[in-house]
Design an enzyme around this catalytic site. Structure first.
Site, short mmCIF file in Angstrom:
data_model
loop_
_atom_site.label_atom_id
_atom_site.label_comp_id
_atom_site.label_asym_id
_atom_site.label_seq_id
_atom_site.Cartn_x
_atom_site.Cartn_y
_atom_site.Cartn_z
N ASN A 146 0.84 -1.20 0.00
CA ASN A 146 0.00 0.00 0.00
C ASN A 146 0.87 1.24 0.00
O ASN A 146 1.78 1.36 0.83
CB ASN A 146 -0.89 0.01 1.25
CG ASN A 146 -2.04 0.99 1.14
OD1 ASN A 146 -2.85 0.87 0.23
ND2 ASN A 146 -2.09 1.95 2.02
N GLU A 147 0.61 2.12 -0.93
CA GLU A 147 1.27 3.43 -0.95
C GLU A 147 2.76 3.35 -0.60
O GLU A 147 3.21 3.91 0.40
CB GLU A 147 0.55 4.40 0.00
CG GLU A 147 -0.87 4.70 -0.44
CD GLU A 147 -1.53 5.80 0.37
OE1 GLU A 147 -1.12 6.02 1.53
OE2 GLU A 147 -2.46 6.44 -0.13
N GLU A 300 -8.40 5.25 -4.25
CA GLU A 300 -8.88 5.78 -2.96
C GLU A 300 -9.22 7.25 -3.10
O GLU A 300 -8.50 8.01 -3.73
CB GLU A 300 -7.81 5.66 -1.88
CG GLU A 300 -7.51 4.27 -1.43
CD GLU A 300 -6.50 4.29 -0.27
OE1 GLU A 300 -6.43 5.29 0.45
OE2 GLU A 300 -5.78 3.30 -0.14
N GLU A 348 -8.07 5.97 12.36
CA GLU A 348 -8.90 6.45 11.25
C GLU A 348 -10.39 6.40 11.57
O GLU A 348 -11.23 6.41 10.68
CB GLU A 348 -8.56 5.67 9.98
CG GLU A 348 -7.19 6.11 9.48
CD GLU A 348 -6.73 5.45 8.20
OE1 GLU A 348 -7.11 4.29 7.98
OE2 GLU A 348 -5.98 6.10 7.46
N PHE A 350 -12.11 8.74 12.72
CA PHE A 350 -12.75 10.00 12.34
C PHE A 350 -12.63 10.27 10.84
O PHE A 350 -12.86 11.39 10.39
CB PHE A 350 -12.17 11.16 13.16
CG PHE A 350 -12.43 10.99 14.63
CD1 PHE A 350 -13.73 11.05 15.12
CD2 PHE A 350 -11.39 10.74 15.51
CE1 PHE A 350 -13.98 10.86 16.47
CE2 PHE A 350 -11.63 10.56 16.86
CZ PHE A 350 -12.93 10.61 17.35
N HIS A 351 -12.23 9.27 10.09
CA HIS A 351 -12.15 9.39 8.63
C HIS A 351 -13.49 8.95 8.05
O HIS A 351 -14.03 7.93 8.44
CB HIS A 351 -11.02 8.48 8.13
CG HIS A 351 -10.64 8.69 6.70
ND1 HIS A 351 -11.47 8.40 5.65
CD2 HIS A 351 -9.50 9.17 6.15
CE1 HIS A 351 -10.85 8.69 4.51
NE2 HIS A 351 -9.66 9.16 4.78
C1 GLA Z 1 -4.22 6.24 2.45
C2 GLA Z 1 -4.19 4.76 2.78
C3 GLA Z 1 -5.45 4.26 3.40
C4 GLA Z 1 -6.02 5.26 4.38
C5 GLA Z 1 -6.21 6.56 3.68
C6 GLA Z 1 -6.84 7.59 4.58
O1 GLA Z 1 -4.60 6.51 1.17
O2 GLA Z 1 -3.86 3.97 1.67
O3 GLA Z 1 -5.14 3.06 4.06
O4 GLA Z 1 -5.15 5.41 5.44
O5 GLA Z 1 -4.97 7.06 3.28
O6 GLA Z 1 -7.10 8.77 3.93
#
Ligand code: GLA
Length: 686
Positions: A146-147, A300, A348, A350-351
């Protein structure tokens, strides 16, 4: 199962919920038009709670449940966040900062990319996943980690950096030459002398900094490749992706993109900034350019608030809809969100999510469900045509343009790119974002607002392209250094000065307004006072005045930067009035062979930049539709997308008869859009 017109989906983290929630979650997904769920991203400790103790059954159950409901899975390898046992048993798997601090678990992404143990354990957990899940009918896409973007300065990374440098330079002479180590007694006599740019008393060697950036990107790419190949050895047909983060400096996405079957991106424009829609358009254009024929998807985005800014404004439903259609217009094959079910625990909670904590009977959930259904109803969209205008953007140049030893830290390459992009966006001109190695077929106008670093091969290629008819416009500080950060010798812009008919002699950042000398931060030993006086400094601007050849351009202001240029033969369109380059040329251009080169040697205000680039577009014979303020206009596969990002009613000329697919409304010759409205217009009807 065939790929739908658009993937519509979200990250889903069932491991955070009791099983009795899962089925409802999936049923609600179906009602909201969701056809893809990204699962497993952060599930390592749920899959392997202790070393080699496997718990894969629950994930297979999740895939079964999705399949039962016709929702496909974007199955992630869980390697972005190793479980705490890895750090306890093998502390060297955790990354070390430039200051020598070893990072701890109980956050995420704390791994060291070159750690042999981390890589072994990644291979083990990926294999366990493949053994049970590869070939499952739900799996439509693999999602590696991921990222990616971790950087580590530990001894293992130092050793890997040396190996990478040996491959690049062959021997120590090559390294010493490239790094210019005669400066400040940095000569390397033994490979073991080489270190990552760890905390140091003063400025680092710029070539070391740049190479470490390249190395860090490649080291992570190796991780991606290893997992991708492991997946392909078992499942050769399902595409493999990993999610990018737009203009993210941590890795060079241009080198990465060619390794992915599908480019995907995470985009979180700040809802409190009205013009963030221009940034998200630019990211979409970057992803489309990176994806090429493979396309790209928005992996995302947030349905409303995020949690990672100090103050997180909520996104209005109308804004979300605009952002979503913007990505579709700019070529997205899929629209996904983070995340399906709002987290109840962890950082997360509060996301925002598609299914909020407040439940289904909420304005928010109704809105996203309606949007999902609307998207699912779109017809075949086709491809976005290749643009006639491209922005030149290379990661190494970005990195070189943000080092600390430059004439100014205010000439931010990305900010420059945005300024120039915004002109094209406002004029409705589709723009690709290309790298110096990309083919320029079909490109009439190449804009290089921040090309600080150009390698020799690129200089030669661009010169030939101009002679063959291409139009190339540079921004300030162009072609200043080569690929090793070595200052290019001779008049600037190096390699193009002769084509332009100028000799650049000196870069002249504009002075700040006069200050009390005692407030000069360089004289102050007190860091608080330095910070205070810096923040009180005011950047001065100087006037820009059009010449006879530039008649019709507005008078304007120049910010941040000027260049001292001697003109031999160029057409000067505007000159500085006042400041260090008083009377000198600021905007100039020359025909060269069958093409043209131009230079904007400063940061003009928006109106003047718009007028200058408007002329550059005309000269390059780029088709420019009539501009309507605030309205984004993109043509994709015969459909015309119109998005009104402003608050006023706008009328857009659209010749002939058209129908809006979203509302069914028919129009003739003009389309009216209220604030926030989106139209997807069919081809003209005869
Ligand atoms: C990133 C991550 C996700 C999440 C989002 C929150 O894009 O890949 O797991 O944490 O941010 O905005």
């Amino acid at each position: 199962m065939a790929e739908p017109t658009l993937w519509i989906g979200a990250d889903w983290n069932p491991e955070q919920w009791p099983r009795d929630v899962w089925r409802t979650d999936v049923e609600l997904m179906v009602r909201a038009g969701v056809n893809l769920a990204t699962v497993g991203v952060f599930s390592w400790s749920s899959l392997e709670p202790r070393p080699d103790e496997w718990r894969i059954d629950w994930l297979v159950d999740v895939l079964d449940l999705l399949h039962e409901h016709g929702v496909r899975a974007d199955l992630a390898t869980p390697t972005a966040s190793p479980p705490p046992w890895l750090a306890r048993l093998w502390p060297e798997t955790s990354a070390v900062t430039a200051e020598g601090v070893r990072l701890s678990p109980f956050s995420r992404n704390h791994f060291c990319p070159t750690s042999a143990v981390y890589r072994e354990r990644c291979a083990a957990v990926v294999q366990a996943l493949l053994d049970r899940c590869a070939g499952h009918p739900a799996v439509a896409l693999w999602h590696v980690g991921n990222e990616f973007g971790q950087t580590c300065f530990c001894d293992s990374c130092a050793a890997a950096f040396r190996v990478w440098l040996r491959e690049r330079y062959g021997d120590l002479d090559g390294l010493n030459r490239a790094w210019g180590t005669a400066v400040w007694s940095q000569g390397v006599g033994d490979w073991d002398d080489v270190l990552p740019p760890r905390a140091a008393p003063y400025l680092h060697n710029p070539a070391q900094l740049l190479d470490f950036r390249r190395f860090a990107s490649d080291a992570q790419l190796e991780l991606f490749r290893a997992q991708r190949d492991q997946i392909r050895s078992v499942d050769a047909t399902t595409p493999v992706t990993t999610n990018f983060m737009g203009f993210f400096a941590g890795v060079d996405y241009r080198r990465w993109a060619r390794e992915l079957d599908l480019v995907s991106d995470d985009s979180y424009p700040d809802p409190s900034r009205a013009d963030a829609v221009v940034d998200s358009a630019m990211s979409s254009d970057l992803m489309r350019s990176l994806g090429g024929d493979r396309g790209w998807m928005l992996m995302e985005q947030a349905a409303s608030t995020v949690n990672f800014r100090p103050h997180n404004a909520a996104k209005s439903p109308a804004r979300l809809r605009r952002e979503v259609f913007q990505a579709v217009a700019r070529g997205a094959r899929g629209l996904c969100w983070f995340q399906w079910h709002q987290a109840a625990q962890g950082p997360e909670r509060f996301h925002s999510a598609l299914l909020p904590a407040a439940g289904t009977d909420t304005r928010h959930h109704r809105m996203v469900a309606a949007l999902g259904t609307e998207l699912a109803g779109l017809p075949d969209l086709g491809e976005v045509p290749r643009a006639e205008v491209a922005l030149l953007f290379d990661w190494p140049s970005w990195w070189a343009g943000t080092q600390r030893d430059l004439p100014s830290d205010r000439l931010d390459p990305l900010a420059q790119l945005r300024r120039w992009y915004r002109v094209c966006w406002q004029r409705g001109v589709l723009t690709d974002v290309l790298g110096s190695g990309d083919a320029l077929d079909g490109v009439r106008l190449l804009l290089a607002p921040s090309a600080v670093l150009l390698d020799d091969a690129t200089v030669a290629r661009l010169r030939a392209w101009v002679r063959d008819g291409g139009h190339l416009w540079f921004g300030p500080f162009a072609s200043a250094v080569d690929e090793t950060t070595r200052l290019r010798q001779g008049p600037f812009p190096s390699g193009f000065a002769d084509l332009l008919g100028v000799r650049g002699e000196e870069w002249h950042p504009l002075p700040d307004d006069q200050l009390d000398p005692d407030a000069d931060p360089s004289r102050s030993a007190d860091p608080d006072r330095s910070a205070l006086s810096l923040s009180k400094r005011r950047q001065s601007t100087v006037a820009l005045v059009p010449t006879d050849l530039g008649a019709g351009l507005p008078r304007g202001r120049a910010d941040i930067w000027a260049e001292w240029l001697e003109v031999d033969s160029a057409d000067v369109w505007a000159r500085f009035q006042g400041g260090p380059a008083d009377g000198g040329p600021a905007v100039l251009t020359s025909a060269a062979g069958a093409g043209r080169v131009g230079l904007v040697s400063t940061v003009p205000d928006a109106a003047l930049l718009d007028a200058v680039l408007g002329r550059a577009l005309d000269l390059a014979r780029v088709a420019v539709p009539p501009a309507v303020p605030d309205v984004e206009r993109v043509v994709r596969g015969g459909l015309t997308f119109l998005i009104n990002h402003g608050q006023e009613v706008r009328t857009v000329p659209v010749p002939g008869a058209t129908t809006d697919l979203l509302s069914g409304t028919r129009y003739r010759d003009a389309v009216e859009l209220h604030a926030d409205e989106v139209r997807v217009l069919t081809k003209e009807e005869v």
